[in-house]
Design a protein around this motif. Structure first.
Motif, PDB file in Angstrom:
ATOM      1  N   ASN A  16      -3.305   2.715  -9.385  1.00 47.55           N
ATOM      2  CA  ASN A  16      -3.080   1.772  -8.291  1.00 47.55           C
ATOM      3  C   ASN A  16      -2.026   2.287  -7.317  1.00 47.55           C
ATOM      4  OD1 ASN A  16      -4.926  -0.043  -9.343  1.00 47.55           O
ATOM      5  ND2 ASN A  16      -3.386  -1.095 -10.561  1.00 47.55           N
ATOM      6  N   GLU A  17      -2.053   1.703  -6.138  1.00 43.60           N
ATOM      7  CA  GLU A  17      -1.082   2.073  -5.109  1.00 43.60           C
ATOM      8  C   GLU A  17      -0.639   0.816  -4.374  1.00 43.60           C
ATOM      9  OE1 GLU A  17      -4.197   3.452  -1.673  1.00 43.60           O
ATOM     10  OE2 GLU A  17      -3.671   4.947  -3.188  1.00 43.60           O
ATOM     11  N   ILE A  18       0.490   0.960  -3.684  1.00 47.41           N
ATOM     12  CA  ILE A  18       1.033  -0.151  -2.915  1.00 47.41           C
ATOM     13  C   ILE A  18       1.571   0.381  -1.590  1.00 47.41           C
ATOM     14  CG2 ILE A  18       3.326  -0.008  -3.972  1.00 47.41           C
ATOM     15  CD1 ILE A  18       3.419  -3.103  -3.831  1.00 47.41           C
ATOM     16  N   HIS A  19       1.350  -0.402  -0.542  1.00 49.67           N
ATOM     17  CA  HIS A  19       1.853  -0.068   0.781  1.00 49.67           C
ATOM     18  C   HIS A  19       2.435  -1.341   1.378  1.00 49.67           C
ATOM     19  CE1 HIS A  19       1.133   1.422   5.131  1.00 49.67           C
ATOM     20  NE2 HIS A  19       2.258   1.917   4.664  1.00 49.67           N
ATOM     21  N   ILE A  20       3.721  -1.316   1.667  1.00 50.88           N
ATOM     22  CA  ILE A  20       4.416  -2.490   2.180  1.00 50.88           C
ATOM     23  C   ILE A  20       5.048  -2.144   3.522  1.00 50.88           C
ATOM     24  CG2 ILE A  20       6.244  -4.165   1.767  1.00 50.88           C
ATOM     25  CD1 ILE A  20       5.965  -3.490  -1.258  1.00 50.88           C
ATOM     26  N   ASN A  21       4.768  -2.952   4.497  1.00 51.14           N
ATOM     27  CA  ASN A  21       5.399  -2.810   5.809  1.00 51.14           C
ATOM     28  C   ASN A  21       6.588  -3.761   5.836  1.00 51.14           C
ATOM     29  OD1 ASN A  21       3.566  -0.944   7.076  1.00 51.14           O
ATOM     30  ND2 ASN A  21       2.066  -2.582   6.950  1.00 51.14           N
ATOM     31  N   VAL A  22       7.774  -3.193   5.941  1.00 49.09           N
ATOM     32  CA  VAL A  22       9.011  -3.958   5.868  1.00 49.09           C
ATOM     33  C   VAL A  22       9.514  -4.256   7.276  1.00 49.09           C
ATOM     34  CG1 VAL A  22      11.321  -4.032   4.859  1.00 49.09           C
ATOM     35  CG2 VAL A  22       9.535  -2.688   3.742  1.00 49.09           C
ATOM     36  N   ASP A  23       9.996  -5.458   7.472  1.00 47.20           N
ATOM     37  CA  ASP A  23      10.541  -5.884   8.758  1.00 47.20           C
ATOM     38  C   ASP A  23      11.859  -5.153   9.014  1.00 47.20           C
ATOM     39  OD1 ASP A  23      12.015  -7.246  10.766  1.00 47.20           O
ATOM     40  OD2 ASP A  23      10.889  -9.076  10.380  1.00 47.20           O
ATOM     41  N   LEU A  24      11.864  -4.260   9.989  1.00 48.05           N
ATOM     42  CA  LEU A  24      13.038  -3.438  10.276  1.00 48.05           C
ATOM     43  C   LEU A  24      14.258  -4.282  10.642  1.00 48.05           C
ATOM     44  CD1 LEU A  24      14.385  -0.683  10.645  1.00 48.05           C
ATOM     45  CD2 LEU A  24      13.490  -0.657  12.978  1.00 48.05           C
ATOM     46  N   MET A  25      14.052  -5.352  11.387  1.00 49.19           N
ATOM     47  CA  MET A  25      15.181  -6.204  11.767  1.00 49.19           C
ATOM     48  C   MET A  25      15.825  -6.833  10.536  1.00 49.19           C
ATOM     49  SD  MET A  25      15.599  -5.785  14.939  1.00 49.19           S
ATOM     50  CE  MET A  25      16.710  -7.086  15.393  1.00 49.19           C
ATOM     51  N   ASP A  26      15.011  -7.229   9.562  1.00 51.58           N
ATOM     52  CA  ASP A  26      15.560  -7.802   8.330  1.00 51.58           C
ATOM     53  C   ASP A  26      16.334  -6.744   7.549  1.00 51.58           C
ATOM     54  OD1 ASP A  26      15.821 -10.104   6.545  1.00 51.58           O
ATOM     55  OD2 ASP A  26      14.567  -8.942   5.169  1.00 51.58           O
ATOM     56  N   VAL A  27      15.812  -5.524   7.516  1.00 53.13           N
ATOM     57  CA  VAL A  27      16.520  -4.428   6.839  1.00 53.13           C
ATOM     58  C   VAL A  27      17.880  -4.211   7.503  1.00 53.13           C
ATOM     59  CG1 VAL A  27      16.524  -1.944   6.368  1.00 53.13           C
ATOM     60  CG2 VAL A  27      14.431  -3.270   6.036  1.00 53.13           C
ATOM     61  N   MET A  28      17.894  -4.160   8.814  1.00 51.52           N
ATOM     62  CA  MET A  28      19.150  -3.933   9.533  1.00 51.52           C
ATOM     63  C   MET A  28      20.138  -5.070   9.262  1.00 51.52           C
ATOM     64  SD  MET A  28      17.733  -2.142  13.085  1.00 51.52           S
ATOM     65  CE  MET A  28      18.259  -3.481  14.025  1.00 51.52           C
ATOM     66  N   TRP A  59       6.952  -7.729   5.891  1.00 51.60           N
ATOM     67  CA  TRP A  59       7.647  -8.615   4.966  1.00 51.60           C
ATOM     68  C   TRP A  59       9.138  -8.377   5.071  1.00 51.60           C
ATOM     69  CZ3 TRP A  59       4.390  -7.625  -0.056  1.00 51.60           C
ATOM     70  CH2 TRP A  59       3.114  -8.180   0.126  1.00 51.60           C
ATOM     71  N   GLY A  60       9.906  -9.388   4.747  1.00 52.35           N
ATOM     72  CA  GLY A  60      11.345  -9.244   4.653  1.00 52.35           C
ATOM     73  C   GLY A  60      11.695  -8.291   3.525  1.00 52.35           C
ATOM     74  N   LEU A  61      12.912  -7.789   3.547  1.00 49.66           N
ATOM     75  CA  LEU A  61      13.331  -6.798   2.562  1.00 49.66           C
ATOM     76  C   LEU A  61      13.279  -7.343   1.141  1.00 49.66           C
ATOM     77  CD1 LEU A  61      14.368  -3.965   2.011  1.00 49.66           C
ATOM     78  CD2 LEU A  61      16.691  -4.817   2.411  1.00 49.66           C
ATOM     79  N   ALA A  62      13.797  -8.541   0.902  1.00 54.07           N
ATOM     80  CA  ALA A  62      13.802  -9.104  -0.452  1.00 54.07           C
ATOM     81  C   ALA A  62      12.381  -9.268  -0.980  1.00 54.07           C
ATOM     82  CB  ALA A  62      14.549 -10.435  -0.468  1.00 54.07           C
ATOM     83  N   THR A  63      11.482  -9.789  -0.159  1.00 53.62           N
ATOM     84  CA  THR A  63      10.083  -9.957  -0.572  1.00 53.62           C
ATOM     85  C   THR A  63       9.449  -8.609  -0.870  1.00 53.62           C
ATOM     86  OG1 THR A  63       9.911 -11.968   0.756  1.00 53.62           O
ATOM     87  CG2 THR A  63       7.847 -10.897   0.130  1.00 53.62           C
ATOM     88  N   SER A  64       9.722  -7.630  -0.019  1.00 51.41           N
ATOM     89  CA  SER A  64       9.168  -6.288  -0.211  1.00 51.41           C
ATOM     90  C   SER A  64       9.609  -5.695  -1.546  1.00 51.41           C
ATOM     91  CB  SER A  64       9.616  -5.369   0.932  1.00 51.41           C
ATOM     92  OG  SER A  64       9.149  -5.836   2.165  1.00 51.41           O
ATOM     93  N   LEU A  65      10.894  -5.830  -1.861  1.00 45.90           N
ATOM     94  CA  LEU A  65      11.403  -5.266  -3.112  1.00 45.90           C
ATOM     95  C   LEU A  65      10.917  -6.048  -4.326  1.00 45.90           C
ATOM     96  CD1 LEU A  65      14.979  -4.270  -1.931  1.00 45.90           C
ATOM     97  CD2 LEU A  65      12.968  -2.796  -2.210  1.00 45.90           C
ATOM     98  N   HIS A  66      10.732  -7.357  -4.180  1.00 45.79           N
ATOM     99  CA  HIS A  66      10.120  -8.147  -5.268  1.00 45.79           C
ATOM    100  C   HIS A  66       8.710  -7.629  -5.552  1.00 45.79           C
ATOM    101  CE1 HIS A  66      12.833 -11.377  -6.430  1.00 45.79           C
ATOM    102  NE2 HIS A  66      13.120 -11.607  -5.156  1.00 45.79           N
ATOM    103  N   GLU A  67       7.959  -7.372  -4.487  1.00 44.43           N
ATOM    104  CA  GLU A  67       6.598  -6.855  -4.651  1.00 44.43           C
ATOM    105  C   GLU A  67       6.597  -5.477  -5.310  1.00 44.43           C
ATOM    106  OE1 GLU A  67       3.577  -8.391  -4.132  1.00 44.43           O
ATOM    107  OE2 GLU A  67       4.892 -10.132  -3.901  1.00 44.43           O
ATOM    108  N   LEU A  68       7.538  -4.627  -4.918  1.00 44.45           N
ATOM    109  CA  LEU A  68       7.642  -3.313  -5.546  1.00 44.45           C
ATOM    110  C   LEU A  68       7.977  -3.458  -7.025  1.00 44.45           C
ATOM    111  CD1 LEU A  68       7.479  -0.258  -5.118  1.00 44.45           C
ATOM    112  CD2 LEU A  68       9.927  -0.298  -4.567  1.00 44.45           C
ATOM    113  N   ASN A  69       8.879  -4.370  -7.360  1.00 45.63           N
ATOM    114  CA  ASN A  69       9.208  -4.606  -8.769  1.00 45.63           C
ATOM    115  C   ASN A  69       7.983  -5.055  -9.551  1.00 45.63           C
ATOM    116  OD1 ASN A  69      11.844  -3.881  -8.359  1.00 45.63           O
ATOM    117  ND2 ASN A  69      12.713  -5.892  -8.773  1.00 45.63           N
TER     118      ASN A  69
END
Length: 158
Positions: A16-28, A59-69
């Motif tokens: 399997n693979e995952i691709h997440i587009n993270v909201d740059l403004m939220d990261v900043m 996605w926001g950073l927290a959501t993105s990292l939850h998905e990666l986890n």
């Protein structure tokens, strides 16, 4: 972006693979990281520019990292490979810290694609593994690294 591919080097299988587009403004906002003008200029010159070409939701950073986890947990990930753990994984670790999450790997389970690539070239009398030119799309790069790594490791497991 975050891109990851599961694989089994002993069987030479890709999963399997995952691709997440993270909201740059939220990261900043959450990390304090802000792209430098030269970085923005460099991205504008690339054939792949995630700010222009990603059609999927960000996605926001927290959501993105939850998905990666969840991806790591579902895939029973034992080791984490990166083109350079001292870059990619350090950035991810900082992001995890900024949102108050634990990273889903231990430091002793970080493996370096670049080192294997160098050793393979040294042992085989060339400096590159064919078919690995980064286009800077996180998922495409993860796929290419996975296939190149499986190619390099094949003689060990056959």
């Amino acid at each position: 972006e975050i891109g990851a591919v599961l694989f089994d080097p002993k069987r030479g299988e890709v999963g399997n693979e995952i691709h997440i587009n993270v909201d740059l403004m939220d990261v900043m906002f959450r990390t304090g990281f802000c792209p430098q003008p030269n970085t923005l200029k460099w991205w504008r010159e690339q054939s792949y520019n995630p700010s222009k070409m990603c059609s999927s939701e960000r996605w926001g950073l927290a959501t993105s990292l939850h998905e990666l986890n969840k991806f790591f947990e579902k895939g029973s990930v034992e080791f984490v490979w990166a083109n350079s753990p001292s870059f990619d994984l350090v950035i991810l670790e900082h992001h995890y810290s900024c949102v108050g999450l634990e990273k889903p790997w231990k430091y002793s389970r970080e493996l370096d694609f670049r080192t294997v690539r160098w050793l393979y070239g040294e042992l085989n009398g060339h400096d590159r593994v064919g078919g690995f030119d980064a286009d800077h799309n996180a998922l495409n790069d993860a796929r290419k690294q996975t296939h190149a790594l499986l190619h390099m490791l094949r003689p060990i497991y056959v």
